[in-house]
Enzyme design. Structure first.
Site, PDB file in Angstrom:
ATOM      1  N   ASN A   6       0.860  -1.183   0.000  1.00 51.84           N
ATOM      2  CA  ASN A   6       0.000   0.000   0.000  1.00 51.84           C
ATOM      3  C   ASN A   6       0.895   1.231   0.000  1.00 51.84           C
ATOM      4  O   ASN A   6       1.528   1.539   1.007  1.00 51.84           O
ATOM      5  CB  ASN A   6      -0.899   0.001   1.253  1.00 51.84           C
ATOM      6  CG  ASN A   6      -1.688   1.291   1.379  1.00 51.84           C
ATOM      7  OD1 ASN A   6      -1.861   2.022   0.405  1.00 51.84           O
ATOM      8  ND2 ASN A   6      -2.169   1.576   2.574  1.00 51.84           N
ATOM      9  N   TRP A   7       0.930   1.918  -1.147  1.00 48.12           N
ATOM     10  CA  TRP A   7       1.860   3.043  -1.280  1.00 48.12           C
ATOM     11  C   TRP A   7       1.358   4.319  -0.612  1.00 48.12           C
ATOM     12  O   TRP A   7       2.101   5.281  -0.518  1.00 48.12           O
ATOM     13  CB  TRP A   7       2.114   3.334  -2.762  1.00 48.12           C
ATOM     14  CG  TRP A   7       2.870   2.269  -3.487  1.00 48.12           C
ATOM     15  CD1 TRP A   7       3.288   1.047  -3.008  1.00 48.12           C
ATOM     16  CD2 TRP A   7       3.304   2.321  -4.849  1.00 48.12           C
ATOM     17  NE1 TRP A   7       3.950   0.354  -3.987  1.00 48.12           N
ATOM     18  CE2 TRP A   7       3.967   1.105  -5.129  1.00 48.12           C
ATOM     19  CE3 TRP A   7       3.182   3.262  -5.872  1.00 48.12           C
ATOM     20  CZ2 TRP A   7       4.523   0.829  -6.383  1.00 48.12           C
ATOM     21  CZ3 TRP A   7       3.728   2.991  -7.123  1.00 48.12           C
ATOM     22  CH2 TRP A   7       4.400   1.785  -7.366  1.00 48.12           C
ATOM     23  N   LYS A   8       0.081   4.336  -0.205  1.00 49.01           N
ATOM     24  CA  LYS A   8      -0.491   5.546   0.404  1.00 49.01           C
ATOM     25  C   LYS A   8      -0.263   6.748  -0.530  1.00 49.01           C
ATOM     26  O   LYS A   8      -0.362   6.587  -1.730  1.00 49.01           O
ATOM     27  CB  LYS A   8       0.102   5.781   1.788  1.00 49.01           C
ATOM     28  CG  LYS A   8       0.138   4.518   2.639  1.00 49.01           C
ATOM     29  CD  LYS A   8       0.502   4.788   4.053  1.00 49.01           C
ATOM     30  CE  LYS A   8       0.670   3.474   4.801  1.00 49.01           C
ATOM     31  NZ  LYS A   8       0.389   3.586   6.204  1.00 49.01           N
ATOM     32  N   HIS A  91      -9.507   1.483   4.719  1.00 50.05           N
ATOM     33  CA  HIS A  91      -8.211   1.583   5.412  1.00 50.05           C
ATOM     34  C   HIS A  91      -8.361   2.484   6.640  1.00 50.05           C
ATOM     35  O   HIS A  91      -9.126   3.444   6.628  1.00 50.05           O
ATOM     36  CB  HIS A  91      -7.157   2.150   4.461  1.00 50.05           C
ATOM     37  CG  HIS A  91      -5.768   2.043   5.003  1.00 50.05           C
ATOM     38  ND1 HIS A  91      -5.244   2.947   5.896  1.00 50.05           N
ATOM     39  CD2 HIS A  91      -4.801   1.110   4.806  1.00 50.05           C
ATOM     40  CE1 HIS A  91      -4.010   2.585   6.212  1.00 50.05           C
ATOM     41  NE2 HIS A  91      -3.719   1.473   5.557  1.00 50.05           N
ATOM     42  N   GLU A  93      -6.562   4.758   7.784  1.00 51.77           N
ATOM     43  CA  GLU A  93      -6.293   6.190   7.542  1.00 51.77           C
ATOM     44  C   GLU A  93      -7.526   6.875   6.967  1.00 51.77           C
ATOM     45  O   GLU A  93      -7.798   8.042   7.251  1.00 51.77           O
ATOM     46  CB  GLU A  93      -5.056   6.344   6.644  1.00 51.77           C
ATOM     47  CG  GLU A  93      -3.788   6.020   7.428  1.00 51.77           C
ATOM     48  CD  GLU A  93      -2.613   5.548   6.606  1.00 51.77           C
ATOM     49  OE1 GLU A  93      -2.671   5.593   5.363  1.00 51.77           O
ATOM     50  OE2 GLU A  93      -1.620   5.105   7.226  1.00 51.77           O
ATOM     51  N   GLU A 161      -5.621  -5.014  10.413  1.00 52.70           N
ATOM     52  CA  GLU A 161      -4.582  -4.011  10.628  1.00 52.70           C
ATOM     53  C   GLU A 161      -4.843  -3.286  11.948  1.00 52.70           C
ATOM     54  O   GLU A 161      -5.603  -2.304  11.980  1.00 52.70           O
ATOM     55  CB  GLU A 161      -4.596  -2.992   9.486  1.00 52.70           C
ATOM     56  CG  GLU A 161      -4.337  -3.601   8.135  1.00 52.70           C
ATOM     57  CD  GLU A 161      -3.707  -2.596   7.181  1.00 52.70           C
ATOM     58  OE1 GLU A 161      -2.604  -2.873   6.711  1.00 52.70           O
ATOM     59  OE2 GLU A 161      -4.300  -1.539   6.945  1.00 52.70           O
ATOM     60  N   GLY A 167       2.219   2.137  10.606  1.00 56.70           N
ATOM     61  CA  GLY A 167       3.141   3.251  10.451  1.00 56.70           C
ATOM     62  C   GLY A 167       3.803   3.675  11.753  1.00 56.70           C
ATOM     63  O   GLY A 167       4.388   4.754  11.831  1.00 56.70           O
ATOM     64  N   SER A 197       3.256  -2.410  10.171  1.00 53.86           N
ATOM     65  CA  SER A 197       4.723  -2.410  10.314  1.00 53.86           C
ATOM     66  C   SER A 197       5.355  -3.758   9.955  1.00 53.86           C
ATOM     67  O   SER A 197       6.294  -4.209  10.624  1.00 53.86           O
ATOM     68  CB  SER A 197       5.114  -1.961  11.726  1.00 53.86           C
ATOM     69  OG  SER A 197       4.620  -0.651  11.980  1.00 53.86           O
ATOM     70  N   GLY A 218       2.701  -1.311   4.219  1.00 58.74           N
ATOM     71  CA  GLY A 218       2.750   0.117   3.899  1.00 58.74           C
ATOM     72  C   GLY A 218       4.177   0.568   3.638  1.00 58.74           C
ATOM     73  O   GLY A 218       4.733   0.352   2.557  1.00 58.74           O
ATOM     74  N   GLY A 219       4.799   1.159   4.650  1.00 60.78           N
ATOM     75  CA  GLY A 219       6.126   1.778   4.499  1.00 60.78           C
ATOM     76  C   GLY A 219       7.153   0.887   3.805  1.00 60.78           C
ATOM     77  O   GLY A 219       7.885   1.352   2.915  1.00 60.78           O
TER      78      GLY A 219
HETATM   79  C1  PEP Z   1      -0.787   0.066   5.737  1.00 62.99           C
HETATM   80  O1  PEP Z   1      -0.692   1.167   5.231  1.00 62.99           O
HETATM   81  O2  PEP Z   1      -1.753  -0.655   5.461  1.00 62.99           O
HETATM   82  C2  PEP Z   1       0.261  -0.385   6.664  1.00 62.99           C
HETATM   83  C3  PEP Z   1       0.122  -1.550   7.248  1.00 62.99           C
HETATM   84  O3  PEP Z   1       1.313   0.473   6.874  1.00 62.99           O
HETATM   85  P1  PEP Z   1       2.719   0.115   7.592  1.00 62.99           P
HETATM   86  O4  PEP Z   1       3.189  -1.206   7.015  1.00 62.99           O
HETATM   87  O5  PEP Z   1       3.622   1.240   7.233  1.00 62.99           O
HETATM   88  O6  PEP Z   1       2.451   0.005   9.047  1.00 62.99           O
END
Ligand code: PEP
Length: 239
Positions: A6-8, A91, A93, A161, A167, A197, A218-219
């Protein structure tokens, strides 16, 4: 086993083309499913650059109507027209920052599935909810809304999640992830991804849990080497 990045709000079209060219040199799906969820404006670049690679391109959101007075929204059918094969919905966010509710997430999921897209529907508790031992209540409510709207669909995937792990660098322990996934499994017959994470260093142990069917990353999906390492970890535990 599915690994979805997930590039956000990262990577415009130029960077997407460069990244995807690099990605296809490093990541061969081979035994696992690999997806990148990219910003709307970069979808065409991703679909073009990943054509024939086996890596699929998803959006990060989709509206529940095909057309209408919904300024700023994008319809599932429009995404499909680009060669996009799925979307994230709900999501955390979106829930935390943009007013997404269980109901709107469920409507997005139902319409995207009806339009032929695959859906990764995100659920997860806040830290305070976990502390108050409300995790199963929250997951039951969030998953219940999705199921009520979508019914059973072979194209539905749930992503667990925990909001406190997204994040933040904090990761659920494998036991915490397994316990939440096992609970979700009692509610729905669908693949369940863990997100929060996920990194090359913790991917294998999380993905090794019996009810963890993949990861939403994500990251660590923004860097080709770390995303490729997570895909390699997935491949190693799925053989
Ligand atoms: C996400 O954006 O769905 C996510 C899990 O982010 P991260 O891996 O950065 O925690």
């Amino acid at each position: 086993m599915l690994i979805a990045g997930n590039w956000k709000l990262f990577k415009g079209p130029t960077e997407t083309s460069e990244f995807c060219a690099e990605l296809r040199r490093h990541v061969v799906p081979n035994g696992i499913d690999v997806v990148v969820c990219v910003p709307f404006v970069s979808l065409v670049a991703a679909v073009t650059a990943l054509d024939g690679s086996g890596v699929r391109v998803f959006a990060q959101n989709a509206h529940w109507q095909e057309t209408g007075p919904y300024t700023g929204e994008v319809a599932a059918g429009m995404l499909a027209e680009l060669g996009v094969t799925g979307t994230i919905v709900g999501h955390s966010e979106r829930r935390q920052l943009f007013g997404e509710t269980d109901e709107t997430a469920a409507r997005r999921a139902a319409h995207a599935l009806a339009s032929g897209l695959d859906v990764i529907a995100c659920v997860g508790e806040l830290e305070a909810e976990r502390d108050e031992e409300l995790t199963e209540d929250v997951l039951g409510r969030q998953v219940g809304a999705i199921i009520e709207a979508t019914g059973a669909s072979p194209r539905l995937t749930i992503a667990y999640e925990p909001v406190w792990a997204i994040g933040t660098g904090k990761t659920a322990t494998p036991e915490q992830a397994q316990s939440a996934h096992a609970f979700i499994r009692t509610l729905v017959d669908a693949p369940i991804l863990y997100g929060g994470s996920v990194k090359p260093e913790n991917a294998a142990v999380l993905l090794g849990e019996p009810d963890v069917d993949g990861a939403l990353v994500g990251g660590a999906s923004l860097d080709v080497d770390s995303f490729a390492a997570i895909c390699a970890a997935a491949r190693s535990v799925s053989v």
